[in-house]
Design an enzyme around this catalytic site. Structure first.
Site, PDB file in Angstrom:
ATOM      1  N   ASP A 125       0.852  -1.187   0.000  1.00 58.61           N
ATOM      2  CA  ASP A 125       0.000   0.000   0.000  1.00 58.61           C
ATOM      3  C   ASP A 125       0.893   1.244   0.000  1.00 58.61           C
ATOM      4  O   ASP A 125       1.902   1.300   0.709  1.00 58.61           O
ATOM      5  CB  ASP A 125      -0.902  -0.021   1.246  1.00 58.61           C
ATOM      6  CG  ASP A 125      -2.089   0.916   1.119  1.00 58.61           C
ATOM      7  OD1 ASP A 125      -3.232   0.422   1.131  1.00 58.61           O
ATOM      8  OD2 ASP A 125      -1.875   2.144   1.020  1.00 58.61           O
TER       9      ASP A 125
ATOM     10  N   ASN B  73     -12.498  -3.949   3.426  1.00 63.68           N
ATOM     11  CA  ASN B  73     -13.471  -2.868   3.562  1.00 63.68           C
ATOM     12  C   ASN B  73     -14.507  -3.044   2.458  1.00 63.68           C
ATOM     13  O   ASN B  73     -14.152  -3.216   1.282  1.00 63.68           O
ATOM     14  CB  ASN B  73     -12.782  -1.505   3.448  1.00 63.68           C
ATOM     15  CG  ASN B  73     -11.864  -1.229   4.624  1.00 63.68           C
ATOM     16  OD1 ASN B  73     -12.132  -1.680   5.742  1.00 63.68           O
ATOM     17  ND2 ASN B  73     -10.781  -0.513   4.390  1.00 63.68           N
TER      18      ASN B  73
ATOM     19  N   GLY C  89     -15.296   2.483   4.620  1.00 61.77           N
ATOM     20  CA  GLY C  89     -14.068   3.125   4.170  1.00 61.77           C
ATOM     21  C   GLY C  89     -13.531   2.607   2.855  1.00 61.77           C
ATOM     22  O   GLY C  89     -12.402   2.924   2.484  1.00 61.77           O
ATOM     23  N   GLN C  90     -14.323   1.806   2.130  1.00 62.12           N
ATOM     24  CA  GLN C  90     -13.837   1.347   0.826  1.00 62.12           C
ATOM     25  C   GLN C  90     -13.792   2.528  -0.136  1.00 62.12           C
ATOM     26  O   GLN C  90     -14.791   3.236  -0.312  1.00 62.12           O
ATOM     27  CB  GLN C  90     -14.734   0.241   0.249  1.00 62.12           C
ATOM     28  CG  GLN C  90     -14.160  -0.355  -1.033  1.00 62.12           C
ATOM     29  CD  GLN C  90     -14.967  -1.526  -1.601  1.00 62.12           C
ATOM     30  OE1 GLN C  90     -16.053  -1.852  -1.096  1.00 62.12           O
ATOM     31  NE2 GLN C  90     -14.445  -2.152  -2.643  1.00 62.12           N
TER      32      GLN C  90
ATOM     33  N   HIS D  97     -10.029  -5.830  -2.641  1.00 56.64           N
ATOM     34  CA  HIS D  97      -8.649  -5.977  -2.174  1.00 56.64           C
ATOM     35  C   HIS D  97      -8.652  -6.360  -0.710  1.00 56.64           C
ATOM     36  O   HIS D  97      -9.407  -5.797   0.083  1.00 56.64           O
ATOM     37  CB  HIS D  97      -7.843  -4.680  -2.382  1.00 56.64           C
ATOM     38  CG  HIS D  97      -8.525  -3.447  -1.900  1.00 56.64           C
ATOM     39  ND1 HIS D  97      -9.544  -2.838  -2.605  1.00 56.64           N
ATOM     40  CD2 HIS D  97      -8.379  -2.715  -0.771  1.00 56.64           C
ATOM     41  CE1 HIS D  97      -9.983  -1.778  -1.941  1.00 56.64           C
ATOM     42  NE2 HIS D  97      -9.298  -1.689  -0.802  1.00 56.64           N
TER      43      HIS D  97
ATOM     44  N   HIS E 282      -6.636  -6.097   2.632  1.00 52.85           N
ATOM     45  CA  HIS E 282      -5.518  -5.443   3.310  1.00 52.85           C
ATOM     46  C   HIS E 282      -4.877  -6.493   4.222  1.00 52.85           C
ATOM     47  O   HIS E 282      -5.578  -7.113   5.036  1.00 52.85           O
ATOM     48  CB  HIS E 282      -5.995  -4.304   4.212  1.00 52.85           C
ATOM     49  CG  HIS E 282      -6.616  -3.137   3.508  1.00 52.85           C
ATOM     50  ND1 HIS E 282      -5.936  -1.952   3.285  1.00 52.85           N
ATOM     51  CD2 HIS E 282      -7.857  -2.961   2.988  1.00 52.85           C
ATOM     52  CE1 HIS E 282      -6.744  -1.086   2.670  1.00 52.85           C
ATOM     53  NE2 HIS E 282      -7.910  -1.669   2.479  1.00 52.85           N
TER      54      HIS E 282
HETATM   55  P1  5GP Z   1      -9.848   0.994   0.737  1.00 53.46           P
HETATM   56  O1  5GP Z   1      -9.995   2.312   1.463  1.00 53.46           O
HETATM   57  O2  5GP Z   1     -10.608   0.987  -0.578  1.00 53.46           O
HETATM   58  O3  5GP Z   1     -10.152  -0.210   1.595  1.00 53.46           O
HETATM   59  O4  5GP Z   1      -8.304   0.847   0.422  1.00 53.46           O
HETATM   60  C1  5GP Z   1      -7.697   1.387  -0.695  1.00 53.46           C
HETATM   61  C2  5GP Z   1      -6.223   1.375  -0.408  1.00 53.46           C
HETATM   62  O5  5GP Z   1      -5.536   1.492  -1.626  1.00 53.46           O
HETATM   63  C3  5GP Z   1      -5.747   2.500   0.504  1.00 53.46           C
HETATM   64  O6  5GP Z   1      -5.104   1.951   1.646  1.00 53.46           O
HETATM   65  C4  5GP Z   1      -4.782   3.295  -0.374  1.00 53.46           C
HETATM   66  O7  5GP Z   1      -3.669   3.779   0.345  1.00 53.46           O
HETATM   67  C5  5GP Z   1      -4.391   2.273  -1.428  1.00 53.46           C
HETATM   68  N1  5GP Z   1      -4.065   2.827  -2.732  1.00 53.46           N
HETATM   69  C6  5GP Z   1      -4.817   3.721  -3.430  1.00 53.46           C
HETATM   70  N2  5GP Z   1      -4.242   3.976  -4.623  1.00 53.46           N
HETATM   71  C7  5GP Z   1      -3.117   3.197  -4.669  1.00 53.46           C
HETATM   72  C8  5GP Z   1      -2.099   3.005  -5.667  1.00 53.46           C
HETATM   73  O8  5GP Z   1      -2.119   3.596  -6.745  1.00 53.46           O
HETATM   74  N3  5GP Z   1      -1.104   2.147  -5.367  1.00 53.46           N
HETATM   75  C9  5GP Z   1      -1.052   1.461  -4.178  1.00 53.46           C
HETATM   76  N4  5GP Z   1      -0.023   0.630  -3.995  1.00 53.46           N
HETATM   77  N5  5GP Z   1      -1.996   1.616  -3.231  1.00 53.46           N
HETATM   78  C10 5GP Z   1      -3.008   2.475  -3.474  1.00 53.46           C
END
Ligand code: 5GP
Ligand code: ZN
Length: 114
Positions: free
Chosen positions: A30, A87, A93-94, A100, A102
């Protein structure tokens, strides 16, 4: 899917720090890590969230989970304990609507989460 950032990472159109790759799944760090180990595991195919993935392809959901565990083993956090989080939906918080997992570890993780 067009304009999906994780589809672009899966297609290697956008760089990422890949830690594990299988035929159908990809694990990468991340960019905004919340723990010493913070790796995202995605199916290369686009599914919006965990429920959609499980419904569409249970075998692929299994591969994502197994890859998440392999990441924890590879980062040497499996023994101490780690967390796998999906998420699901805006209230959770998605922000990226390509499913994905985490994988978080390397520090004490509080429960319940915020
Ligand atoms: P969510 O909030 O949808 O559960 O998590 C999305 C995650 O993707 C966040 O932790 C954010 O930091 C990560 N993220 C968003 N854009 C990118 C990217 O371009 N590259 C990487 N490696 N992580 C990303
Ligand atoms: Zn996608």
């Amino acid at each position: 899917m067009t304009d999906c950032i994780f589809c672009k990472i899966a297609a290697k159109e956008i760089p990422a720090e890949v830690v594990l790759e299988t035929d159908r799944a990809l694990a990468f760090r991340d960019t905004n890590p919340q723990a010493p180990t913070h790796v995202l595991v995605i199916p290369k195919a686009h599914h919006a969230d965990a429920a959609a993935l499980a419904q569409a392809d249970a075998g692929l959901a299994d591969e994502v989970l197994k890859t998440a565990h392999a990441v924890a083993v590879g980062d040497d956090v499996a023994g101490a304990g780690y967390r796998i989080v999906f998420n699901t939906g805006p209230a959770a918080g998605q922000t990226v609507f390509h499913v994905h997992a985490h994988v978080l570890g390397g520090r004490e993780l509080t429960w319940p989460p915020g």
